[in-house]
Every structure is written in structure tokens, then in C-alpha cells.
Write a protein that holds these residues in place. Sequence first.
Motif, PDB file in Angstrom:
ATOM      1  N   ASP A  14     -67.769  -4.874 -54.182  1.00 47.66           N
ATOM      2  CA  ASP A  14     -69.003  -4.644 -54.927  1.00 47.66           C
ATOM      3  C   ASP A  14     -70.162  -4.186 -54.058  1.00 47.66           C
ATOM      4  O   ASP A  14     -71.290  -4.108 -54.524  1.00 47.66           O
ATOM      5  CB  ASP A  14     -69.406  -5.920 -55.656  1.00 47.66           C
ATOM      6  N   ASN A  16     -72.648  -1.697 -52.175  1.00 44.27           N
ATOM      7  CA  ASN A  16     -73.154  -0.319 -52.194  1.00 44.27           C
ATOM      8  C   ASN A  16     -72.629   0.472 -53.393  1.00 44.27           C
ATOM      9  O   ASN A  16     -72.160   1.600 -53.261  1.00 44.27           O
ATOM     10  CB  ASN A  16     -72.804   0.392 -50.890  1.00 44.27           C
ATOM     11  N   ASN A  17     -72.720  -0.132 -54.588  1.00 41.75           N
ATOM     12  CA  ASN A  17     -72.295   0.508 -55.852  1.00 41.75           C
ATOM     13  C   ASN A  17     -70.846   0.965 -55.837  1.00 41.75           C
ATOM     14  O   ASN A  17     -70.512   2.019 -56.365  1.00 41.75           O
ATOM     15  CB  ASN A  17     -73.204   1.692 -56.199  1.00 41.75           C
ATOM     16  N   GLN A  18     -69.957   0.208 -55.263  1.00 39.86           N
ATOM     17  CA  GLN A  18     -68.539   0.558 -55.238  1.00 39.86           C
ATOM     18  C   GLN A  18     -67.714  -0.316 -56.172  1.00 39.86           C
ATOM     19  O   GLN A  18     -66.506  -0.376 -56.045  1.00 39.86           O
ATOM     20  CB  GLN A  18     -67.992   0.419 -53.812  1.00 39.86           C
ATOM     21  N   GLU A  19     -68.375  -0.980 -57.133  1.00 41.25           N
ATOM     22  CA  GLU A  19     -67.616  -1.841 -58.025  1.00 41.25           C
ATOM     23  C   GLU A  19     -66.776  -0.997 -58.978  1.00 41.25           C
ATOM     24  O   GLU A  19     -67.080   0.163 -59.236  1.00 41.25           O
ATOM     25  CB  GLU A  19     -68.538  -2.765 -58.810  1.00 41.25           C
ATOM     26  N   ARG A  24     -68.081  -3.336 -63.961  1.00 42.33           N
ATOM     27  CA  ARG A  24     -69.370  -2.859 -64.481  1.00 42.33           C
ATOM     28  C   ARG A  24     -69.434  -3.054 -65.990  1.00 42.33           C
ATOM     29  O   ARG A  24     -70.446  -3.479 -66.535  1.00 42.33           O
ATOM     30  CB  ARG A  24     -69.538  -1.399 -64.125  1.00 42.33           C
TER      31      ARG A  24
END
Length: 68
Positions: A14, A16-19, A24
Motif C-alpha cells: 500500500d 505510494n499509491n500501489q494498493e 481500493r
Amino acid sequence: MKLSNEPTMENIDDYNNQESPQKRRNVRLIIVGLILFAGLLSYVKITNDKVSDYIGTSDNPGINVTPN
């Protein structure tokens, strides 16, 4: 002191916006569900705000608060 098996920030899903899209979507569903639940509770409170705890009867009306 860094442990040898401690993950770095880049290895966390999760970071650095890698979820994943699934995570989400789950977060969005939970937020929308909580907002809807709060709206339902607000509606119930607004529609049931009349106090009805009067326990007097016609024979024993309770305290008379009208001025004489």
C-alpha cells in the motif's frame, strides 16, 4: 537499528499509491456504508425526537405546571 527481515517501504503493497484495485474498492465501500449507516441513524433520531415519558392518568394527572 534495522532488522534483517524488516521490509522496506517500497516492498509494502500500500505504499505510494500501489494498493490493489480490490483494496481500493473495499475502502470505498466501507466509507460509503458508514455514511449510509450514519444517515439512517440520523433519520431515526429525527423522526423519533418526541418525548413521551408522561405517566400521568386522568385520575392522577401528576404535577400541574400551569400558572394559577
